[in-house]
Motif scaffolding. Structure first.
Motif, PDB file in Angstrom:
ATOM      1  N   ALA A 153      44.180  12.623   0.431  1.00  0.00           N
ATOM      2  CA  ALA A 153      44.293  13.602  -0.654  1.00  0.00           C
ATOM      3  C   ALA A 153      45.070  14.830  -0.196  1.00  0.00           C
ATOM      4  O   ALA A 153      45.892  15.384  -0.945  1.00  0.00           O
ATOM      5  CB  ALA A 153      42.907  14.000  -1.153  1.00  0.00           C
ATOM      6  N   THR A 154      44.822  15.261   1.026  1.00  0.00           N
ATOM      7  CA  THR A 154      45.513  16.431   1.563  1.00  0.00           C
ATOM      8  C   THR A 154      47.007  16.166   1.697  1.00  0.00           C
ATOM      9  O   THR A 154      47.841  17.015   1.361  1.00  0.00           O
ATOM     10  CB  THR A 154      44.937  16.815   2.921  1.00  0.00           C
ATOM     11  OG1 THR A 154      43.554  17.144   2.767  1.00  0.00           O
ATOM     12  CG2 THR A 154      45.663  18.024   3.518  1.00  0.00           C
ATOM     13  N   SER A 205      49.506  11.263  -7.469  1.00  0.00           N
ATOM     14  CA  SER A 205      48.111  11.126  -7.034  1.00  0.00           C
ATOM     15  C   SER A 205      47.899   9.763  -6.388  1.00  0.00           C
ATOM     16  O   SER A 205      48.474   8.759  -6.825  1.00  0.00           O
ATOM     17  CB  SER A 205      47.169  11.278  -8.230  1.00  0.00           C
ATOM     18  OG  SER A 205      47.299  12.559  -8.811  1.00  0.00           O
ATOM     19  N   ALA A 233      48.612  16.098  -1.748  1.00  0.00           N
ATOM     20  CA  ALA A 233      48.715  17.458  -2.293  1.00  0.00           C
ATOM     21  C   ALA A 233      49.838  18.230  -1.624  1.00  0.00           C
ATOM     22  O   ALA A 233      50.543  19.009  -2.266  1.00  0.00           O
ATOM     23  CB  ALA A 233      47.390  18.193  -2.115  1.00  0.00           C
ATOM     24  N   ALA A 273      53.044  17.208  -3.208  1.00  0.00           N
ATOM     25  CA  ALA A 273      53.125  17.308  -4.670  1.00  0.00           C
ATOM     26  C   ALA A 273      54.064  18.436  -5.096  1.00  0.00           C
ATOM     27  O   ALA A 273      54.293  19.378  -4.347  1.00  0.00           O
ATOM     28  CB  ALA A 273      51.731  17.535  -5.243  1.00  0.00           C
TER      29      ALA A 273
END
Length: 227
Positions: free
Chosen positions: A220-221, A204, A224, A227
């Motif tokens: 954030a995209t 994160s 993700a 991830a």
């Protein structure tokens, strides 16, 4: 249909040629996935010349102005390696490691990977519009869409930053996938064989101590997606 190309002699694989990948779309996909390139140059200090390999951020424009497309690198205008890169041909390599392949003999241990080699004579990007676009591409290669959220570079920052462009015309790719390939006589040895798959994983986002905690959508995209 995927566009296929025959690599020039300097980038034609001479060993394990069955791992060569001819489709340019796969080369572009690898260059889009990878985050670090390694640049090999020959530098001279005094009367001594020696090879130097440097890790660097990069970006690719498949439809760039150079033959075969363009690979962009950047660095300080005062960097000796950058001046050396403009005086002779250079080699850039990019590798993504996808797995450790464990066979029944040490000889057949291997890795699953995708790798590219680019050889050529780079040019200094001097035209302002191309230079600005190249720098944006390098930022967006790390986090797509980020460049548009940043302030414009200052004259001082631009004066301190050089961009070089390398044609993708002399580029080749190799890849390996799958499990070990053991000698038939080794299959009955009772030794475990297989693969340890590997992938890059992002955690994160962590806000800087002097930043607010509202993580932008593009950041954030990207996190993700990794991830």
């Amino acid at each position: 249909m995927c566009r296929r190309s025959r690599p020039p002699p300097r980038t034609t694989p001479t060993r394990l040629s069955d791992r060569a990948v001819a489709e340019r779309t796969q080369l572009h996909a690898l260059l889009g996935d990878a985050l670090v390139a390694h640049l090999r140059v020959t530098v001279t200090r005094g009367e001594a010349s020696y090879p130097l390999v440097l890790p660097t951020a990069f970006a690719v424009d498949p439809d760039g102005p150079d033959e075969g497309g363009t690979l962009y690198l950047h660095g300080s205008t005062g960097a000796g390696w950058l001046r050396a890169a403009l005086r002779s041909d250079v080699c850039v390599t990019v590798t993504e490691l996808d797995g450790l392949v464990l066979a029944r003999s040490s000889f057949h241990h291997s890795m699953n990977y995708r790798s590219a080699v680019v050889i050529g004579r780079p040019r200094l990007v001097e035209e302002a519009a191309e230079r600005g676009r190249a720098l944006d591409l390098i930022v967006d290669h790390l986090v797509p869409g980020r460049a548009a959220t940043l302030r414009a570079s200052t004259r001082k920052e631009l004066a301190a930053t050089a961009v070089i462009a390398l044609p993708l015309q002399e580029a080749s790719m190799k890849a390996r996938a799958g499990g070990p390939v053991d000698d038939p006589d080794d299959l009955a040895l009772g030794v475990w064989a297989g693969e340890i798959p590997l992938r890059r994983v992002a955690l994160s986002p962590v806000s800087a101590e002097d930043s607010h905690d509202d993580v932008p959508v593009d950041v954030a995209t990207r996190a993700a997606a990794l991830a």
